[in-house]
Design a protein around this motif. Structure first.
Motif, PDB file in Angstrom:
ATOM      1  N   TRP A  43      -1.181  36.115  69.808  1.00 39.11           N
ATOM      2  CA  TRP A  43      -0.474  34.986  68.981  1.00 39.11           C
ATOM      3  C   TRP A  43       0.980  35.729  68.443  1.00 39.11           C
ATOM      4  CZ3 TRP A  43      -4.649  37.268  67.189  1.00 39.11           C
ATOM      5  CH2 TRP A  43      -4.706  37.943  65.860  1.00 39.11           C
ATOM      6  N   SER A  44       2.109  35.080  67.831  1.00 42.52           N
ATOM      7  CA  SER A  44       3.071  35.749  67.577  1.00 42.52           C
ATOM      8  C   SER A  44       3.941  34.706  66.724  1.00 42.52           C
ATOM      9  CB  SER A  44       3.947  36.387  68.803  1.00 42.52           C
ATOM     10  OG  SER A  44       4.869  37.381  67.990  1.00 42.52           O
ATOM     11  N   ALA A  45       5.027  34.914  66.020  1.00 42.32           N
ATOM     12  CA  ALA A  45       5.764  33.866  65.427  1.00 42.32           C
ATOM     13  C   ALA A  45       7.229  34.430  65.163  1.00 42.32           C
ATOM     14  CB  ALA A  45       5.312  33.929  63.841  1.00 42.32           C
ATOM     15  N   THR A  46       8.050  33.597  65.095  1.00 36.27           N
ATOM     16  CA  THR A  46       9.405  33.700  64.733  1.00 36.27           C
ATOM     17  C   THR A  46       9.669  32.503  63.354  1.00 36.27           C
ATOM     18  OG1 THR A  46      10.397  31.674  65.935  1.00 36.27           O
ATOM     19  CG2 THR A  46      10.248  33.880  66.952  1.00 36.27           C
ATOM     20  N   SER A  47      10.601  32.846  62.588  1.00 35.50           N
ATOM     21  CA  SER A  47      11.017  32.172  61.634  1.00 35.50           C
ATOM     22  C   SER A  47      11.495  30.698  62.082  1.00 35.50           C
ATOM     23  CB  SER A  47      11.829  32.679  60.596  1.00 35.50           C
ATOM     24  OG  SER A  47      11.518  33.913  59.870  1.00 35.50           O
ATOM     25  N   ALA A  48      11.168  29.565  61.392  1.00 35.30           N
ATOM     26  CA  ALA A  48      11.414  28.296  61.757  1.00 35.30           C
ATOM     27  C   ALA A  48      12.566  27.726  60.904  1.00 35.30           C
ATOM     28  CB  ALA A  48      10.396  27.430  61.758  1.00 35.30           C
ATOM     29  N   GLY A  49      12.495  28.024  59.604  1.00 40.44           N
ATOM     30  CA  GLY A  49      13.755  27.853  58.541  1.00 40.44           C
ATOM     31  C   GLY A  49      13.788  26.465  58.133  1.00 40.44           C
ATOM     32  N   SER A  50      12.521  25.591  58.587  1.00 37.65           N
ATOM     33  CA  SER A  50      12.259  23.989  58.186  1.00 37.65           C
ATOM     34  C   SER A  50      12.751  23.701  56.730  1.00 37.65           C
ATOM     35  CB  SER A  50      10.972  23.488  58.789  1.00 37.65           C
ATOM     36  OG  SER A  50      10.676  23.836  60.086  1.00 37.65           O
ATOM     37  N   ASP A  51      12.758  22.645  56.295  1.00 37.27           N
ATOM     38  CA  ASP A  51      13.371  22.319  55.337  1.00 37.27           C
ATOM     39  C   ASP A  51      12.219  22.164  54.218  1.00 37.27           C
ATOM     40  OD1 ASP A  51      15.104  21.744  52.733  1.00 37.27           O
ATOM     41  OD2 ASP A  51      16.126  19.949  53.990  1.00 37.27           O
ATOM     42  N   LEU A  52      11.844  23.175  53.367  1.00 31.92           N
ATOM     43  CA  LEU A  52      10.839  23.046  52.405  1.00 31.92           C
ATOM     44  C   LEU A  52      11.175  23.327  51.058  1.00 31.92           C
ATOM     45  CD1 LEU A  52       8.055  25.532  53.848  1.00 31.92           C
ATOM     46  CD2 LEU A  52       8.712  23.254  54.502  1.00 31.92           C
ATOM     47  N   GLY A  89       9.153  32.685  55.301  1.00 35.97           N
ATOM     48  CA  GLY A  89       8.555  31.392  55.584  1.00 35.97           C
ATOM     49  C   GLY A  89       8.938  29.982  55.047  1.00 35.97           C
ATOM     50  N   ALA A  90      10.387  30.062  54.552  1.00 34.50           N
ATOM     51  CA  ALA A  90      10.897  28.766  53.935  1.00 34.50           C
ATOM     52  C   ALA A  90      12.112  28.492  54.578  1.00 34.50           C
ATOM     53  CB  ALA A  90      11.024  28.900  52.414  1.00 34.50           C
ATOM     54  N   GLY A  91      12.776  27.253  54.317  1.00 29.39           N
ATOM     55  CA  GLY A  91      14.188  26.927  54.744  1.00 29.39           C
ATOM     56  C   GLY A  91      14.737  25.872  53.687  1.00 29.39           C
ATOM     57  N   ARG A 119      14.397  18.271  69.584  1.00 32.18           N
ATOM     58  CA  ARG A 119      15.269  17.146  69.481  1.00 32.18           C
ATOM     59  C   ARG A 119      14.842  16.332  68.275  1.00 32.18           C
ATOM     60  NH1 ARG A 119      18.696  18.622  73.049  1.00 32.18           N
ATOM     61  NH2 ARG A 119      17.933  19.324  75.122  1.00 32.18           N
ATOM     62  N   GLY A 120      15.693  15.833  67.552  1.00 35.85           N
ATOM     63  CA  GLY A 120      15.486  14.879  66.564  1.00 35.85           C
ATOM     64  C   GLY A 120      14.843  15.401  65.278  1.00 35.85           C
ATOM     65  N   TYR A 121      14.374  16.770  65.358  1.00 27.43           N
ATOM     66  CA  TYR A 121      14.014  17.533  64.225  1.00 27.43           C
ATOM     67  C   TYR A 121      15.191  18.251  63.499  1.00 27.43           C
ATOM     68  CZ  TYR A 121      10.678  20.734  61.801  1.00 27.43           C
ATOM     69  OH  TYR A 121       9.849  21.363  60.816  1.00 27.43           O
ATOM     70  N   ALA A 122      15.909  17.245  62.243  1.00 27.68           N
ATOM     71  CA  ALA A 122      16.973  17.764  61.766  1.00 27.68           C
ATOM     72  C   ALA A 122      17.105  19.188  61.521  1.00 27.68           C
ATOM     73  CB  ALA A 122      17.557  16.728  60.836  1.00 27.68           C
ATOM     74  N   ALA A 123      18.057  20.001  61.475  1.00 31.42           N
ATOM     75  CA  ALA A 123      18.382  21.241  60.743  1.00 31.42           C
ATOM     76  C   ALA A 123      18.055  20.966  59.201  1.00 31.42           C
ATOM     77  CB  ALA A 123      19.801  21.744  61.116  1.00 31.42           C
ATOM     78  N   SER A 124      17.629  22.224  58.527  1.00 34.06           N
ATOM     79  CA  SER A 124      17.706  22.029  57.135  1.00 34.06           C
ATOM     80  C   SER A 124      19.183  22.296  56.673  1.00 34.06           C
ATOM     81  CB  SER A 124      17.012  23.165  56.387  1.00 34.06           C
ATOM     82  OG  SER A 124      17.462  24.546  56.674  1.00 34.06           O
ATOM     83  N   ASP A 125      19.218  22.191  55.233  1.00 34.51           N
ATOM     84  CA  ASP A 125      20.357  21.977  54.695  1.00 34.51           C
ATOM     85  C   ASP A 125      21.123  23.420  54.745  1.00 34.51           C
ATOM     86  OD1 ASP A 125      19.878  23.332  51.800  1.00 34.51           O
ATOM     87  OD2 ASP A 125      18.230  21.970  52.358  1.00 34.51           O
ATOM     88  N   SER A 126      20.389  24.689  54.809  1.00 33.14           N
ATOM     89  CA  SER A 126      20.718  25.744  54.780  1.00 33.14           C
ATOM     90  C   SER A 126      20.844  26.412  56.589  1.00 33.14           C
ATOM     91  CB  SER A 126      19.777  26.841  54.297  1.00 33.14           C
ATOM     92  OG  SER A 126      18.571  26.867  54.901  1.00 33.14           O
ATOM     93  N   LEU A 164       6.057  20.014  55.317  1.00 28.34           N
ATOM     94  CA  LEU A 164       7.421  19.341  55.282  1.00 28.34           C
ATOM     95  C   LEU A 164       7.307  18.178  54.338  1.00 28.34           C
ATOM     96  CD1 LEU A 164       7.455  19.218  59.229  1.00 28.34           C
ATOM     97  CD2 LEU A 164       8.784  20.676  57.808  1.00 28.34           C
ATOM     98  N   PRO A 165       8.110  18.064  53.312  1.00 31.91           N
ATOM     99  CA  PRO A 165       8.305  16.859  52.552  1.00 31.91           C
ATOM    100  C   PRO A 165       8.777  15.540  53.278  1.00 31.91           C
ATOM    101  CG  PRO A 165       9.257  18.856  51.709  1.00 31.91           C
ATOM    102  CD  PRO A 165       9.147  19.116  52.997  1.00 31.91           C
ATOM    103  N   ILE A 166       8.085  14.564  53.074  1.00 29.42           N
ATOM    104  CA  ILE A 166       8.719  13.365  53.407  1.00 29.42           C
ATOM    105  C   ILE A 166       9.706  12.932  52.346  1.00 29.42           C
ATOM    106  CG2 ILE A 166       8.095  10.859  53.950  1.00 29.42           C
ATOM    107  CD1 ILE A 166       5.549  11.920  55.153  1.00 29.42           C
TER     108      ILE A 166
END
Length: 823
Positions: free
Chosen positions: A390-399, A236-238, A576-583, A526-528
């Motif tokens: 309900w279900s889920a996939t990992s998102a890898g957003s930049d946390l 649950g992290a990226g 779109r516009g939702y930038a990929a995390s550094d990893s 999501l940190p700003i």
């Protein structure tokens, strides 16, 4: 290790203390599903002594693979099991009564159907059956879970669990974990209810251990927090890989110069590629390029030295994140039945005992069935309720961010923060037991305001400390209320689902279906970041560039009933516009979700069987041949084959593509049927090298340490093509052919930008591969084969010898559609 004798005694006592307990669960809840099926490989049982339920679902799972898209409603009935609420008319194979007010009925697949008078009785029963079915993996993960929750630098939780070593936490570590309960209780009545459920769950685990006379240390609240932390940190992290990515930038600039090096780094980063297929429509501006990089630093190339636990042999600072998959949702307008459809589930690898178990929970408000992780299975994590699923996939957003701390007073353990020279704090996390003949290791490390110190590097020659900060650290247990809401049918619409998901802090793509709607919401705390900080680079830790809060619910990618009528997610770019995390450097023009998209779009209206077929065909398709080979082939056509053997090698790959690109071993002879697979398997690394090496030179290997050249079929985790150089090859070669697309690379790589030279380099790779395959298999390319046996799925850690054909699909999967809804 059967608990039947103890269960009999418990049942006799329960009969005296609570008359009528046997009637629990006699009336099944109203089930609004039109169809509900699932599968959990390899099976529900997970003991040392194998039973028929250890691998019975593996046989069904494996039987689906060779069918590809030849799936009918009858196939679904044969190769999935019913996901009914309650036994659904089936006779219980075994009944247990762990205590008064709790009854557990096992069906023929060993799935526990838990009925309780109160919600805490249900949680107690969930703890009992979890201990019964998953005690081995629960015990393996207890210590490593704590290490993951604490973000101990250099310790990989899953590797530690399988190493046989034991992590014994310190009192300080236990106190840090226990603090999460205070945080949860501050959430009000809902939080306090979760605490009561966890306490009852832990009591159920310990009651089973006592009944089975197992010499196991009793579970505590903090064991639950540790497992929650493991899931939060691993699934649950990226982000959190800025150090290595910044080091790669330094190496590129040393090789190519400051401007060309930065341009190549931006190419390969794929920050926000408009060609990437996204899961939801619309534009969500998060993580865009900053106005400046005043808050960033670039380390001197190869200057990093790990410290603390990260300096121990065998440690790794590479983020250990696992990709969960996948979800195919079809709305009413694209459904042949007029009802929304969902085929979805998580891919969490193949273990014995399985890393997930199934539960069916009823009573005290609970009416839900699905899968959960052992240790946090007091509610269903992924599954269904009365009239929704309900279900889920990992998102890898930049946390996760890494910081460069400015050292002061000539000390390695003092750092500058907001104008003050502060001392780092030393944290004693515990002891890593070395096992027979090996010494114990004290797990200690320094911390700053940002988090653990992972090591030291240099910036412009000056030494800095590198630290790591995760937005969800010490907060993982706050995920629990969502699962309790879902398991107790507190959700009544897609809007309710979105509002509940918006409070969930771990980063996942959550999917929802009921009789009217399909939906997706990408969660995460999501940190700003300041406009002066590039999230892909190390942040200055001096205090002027701190996070400025967290993104609002509206900033998260989300959709209900999209106009296209479908939602497809295979860990691809959320929006779109939702930038990929550094990893995450793989959100480009080629993603594995493309395979699902083409299969789903092949027909206008779907049934649950046809949607399953779309998933299953993609599960054995080689992404490289389906999406990248066509452009490689065009470039090859710009040159001439060096000989007939090389031309024949290309021809068998063409034939493989024309036949669909499957990696199946249809005749069960141990080899992949298509000879083209042997060619592309052998040639892929060389082809990717030929494309990028003219510019990167020796740094191609450094790039491969950040992004693998290929993420091919693997023998244990079943997931493939999540990341690789697929988009790099596709985008560069298309530009070379005069079709650059909307966001071309700033650098031409293959052939240094010359088409004929590029074609020659690709042909040279094909020729070398054809020569080697000819020597190994004979001169006729139609007889060349790659081994299917080598990539068969094997259950980790190996105590169960069952294997399955390789397939790229979820470990737990639901097929579900609802006909009606609650008033």
């Amino acid at each position: 290790m059967s608990a039947r004798p103890a269960a009999v005694l418990v049942a006799l006592a329960a009969a005296v203390l609570a008359a009528g307990t046997a009637a629990l669960g006699a009336t099944a809840p109203r089930d609004h599903a039109a169809e509900a099926w699932n599968i959990l490989a390899p099976g529900q049982a997970g003991g040392v002594a194998f039973t028929e339920n250890s691998t019975d679902q593996a046989a069904l799972y494996d039987a689906l693979t060779p069918l590809q898209d030849r799936i009918s409603a009858a196939t679904v009935r044969q190769l999935f099991k019913r996901e009914t609420l309650g036994l659904g008319g089936e006779r219980a194979v075994r009944v247990e009564r762990p205590r008064g007010g709790v009854v557990v009925r096992r069906d023929r697949f060993g799935v526990p159907h838990v009925d309780g008078r109160r919600d805490v009785d249900v949680a107690f029963g969930a703890g009992w059956v979890t201990a019964e079915d998953r005690q081995l993996i629960m015990e393996l993960l207890r210590g490593p879970g704590r290490a993951a929750a604490l973000d101990v630098p250099g310790l990989d939780a899953f590797s530690l669990a399988l190493s046989g070593k034991t992590f014994v936490p310190s009192p300080a570590a236990e106190e840090r974990l226990a603090a999460q309960f205070r945080l949860l209780e501050r959430q009000g009545a809902k939080g306090r209810r979760v605490v009561r459920l966890i306490d009852a769950y832990v009591a159920g685990i310990n009651a089973y251990y006592r009944s089975a006379k197992l010499p196991i240390q009793p579970w505590t609240r903090t064991d639950v927090v540790g497992i929650a932390g493991l899931i939060g940190a691993v699934f649950g992290a990226g982000g959190g890989d800025e150090l290595r990515r910044t080091n790669f930038l330094a190496l590129l600039q040393d090789r190519l110069g400051a401007e060309r090096g930065r341009r190549a780094w931006e190419d390969l980063r794929l920050r926000d590629d408009p060609e990437a297929r996204v899961a939801v429509p619309g534009v969500y501006a998060y993580g865009r390029r900053p106005t400046s990089e005043l808050g960033n630093v670039v380390v001197d190339a190869d200057s990093f030295t790990p410290a603390g636990p990260a300096s121990q042999p065998g440690s790794s600072l590479t983020p250990s994140r696992l990709g969960m998959s996948n979800a195919l949702l079809v709305g009413k307008g694209r459904s042949a039945t007029g009802r929304p459809l969902m085929v979805a589930g998580p891919q969490v690898g193949y273990y014995y005992p399985g890393i997930m178990l199934e539960l069916d929970l009823h009573g005290g408000g609970f009416d839900a069935r699905g899968a959960a992780f052992p240790g946090i299975s007091f509610a269903v994590l992924i599954g269904r309720g009365l009239d929704y699923a309900w279900s889920a996939t990992s998102a890898g957003s930049d946390l996760v961010d890494q910081y460069a701390e400015t050292l002061c007073d000539g000390s390695d353990v003092k750092y500058l923060y907001k104008g003050e020279c502060r001392a780092m704090t030393r944290f004693d996390a515990g002891v890593l037991k070395g096992g027979p003949g090996a010494p114990d290791v004290l797990v200690e490390y320094d911390e700053t305001v940002h988090g653990p110190v992972i090591g030291y590097a240099r910036v412009g020659g000056a030494k800095v400390a590198i630290t790591s900060r995760r937005s969800t650290r010490d907060r993982e247990l706050l995920a629990a209320p969502l699962f309790v809401d879902l398991s107790t049918n507190a959700i009544r619409s897609a809007g309710d689902f979105k509002r509940a998901a918006a409070r969930f802090e771990l980063t996942f793509n959550w999917h929802y279906v009921d009789s009217r709607s399909i939906a997706e919401f990408t969660t995460g705390r999501l940190p700003i970041r300041p406009s002066t900080v590039d999230a892909g680079l190390l942040t200055k830790g001096t205090g002027q560039y701190e996070w400025q809060g967290f993104a609002s619910a509206g900033a998260h990618p989300q959709v209900v009933n999209p106009r296209a009528g479908v939602i497809l997610n295979w860990n691809n770019k959320p929006a779109r516009g939702y930038a990929a995390s550094d990893s995450e450097w793989s959100y480009g023009s080629v993603q594995r979700v493309d395979l699902l998209w083409s299969n789903v779009q092949a027909r206008r209206k779907h049934t649950l069987a046809s949607l399953t077929a779309a998933m299953n065909r993609a599960a054995t398709t080689d992404l490289r041949v389906a999406r990248v080979w066509p452009v490689i082939r065009e470039v090859l056509a710009a040159g001439k084959p060096p000989n007939d053997r090389a031309a024949a090698a290309v021809r068998v790959v063409d034939e493989w593509l024309a036949a669909g690109g499957s990696r199946l071993d249809g005749n069960a002879d141990g080899d992949i049927d298509a000879p083209g697979a042997a060619v592309l398997d052998a040639a892929w690394d060389g082809l990717t090298e030929a494309v990028l090496a003219p510019v990167l030179g020796p740094l191609t290997d450094e790039l491969a340490r950040l992004v693998p050249r290929d993420d091919a079929a693997q023998t244990s985790n079943g997931s493939a093509y999540l990341s690789g150089w697929y988009s790099y090859v596709d985008k560069d070669l298309r530009a070379l052919l005069g079709r650059p697309g909307p966001a071309p690379f700033g650098t031409r790589y293959c052939g240094a930008g010359a088409l004929v030279r590029c074609a020659e380099s690709l042909w040279a790779v094909i020729d070398a591969v054809a020569t080697a395959l000819g020597a190994a298999h004979g001169s006729d390319p139609s007889l060349w084969r790659a081994s299917a046996t080598a990539e068969r799925i094997r259950l980790v850690p190996g105590i169960n010898p069952t294997t399955m054909r390789w397939t790229n699909r979820p470990t737990f999967q639901q097929l579900i559609s609802f006909a009606t809804r609650r008033p």
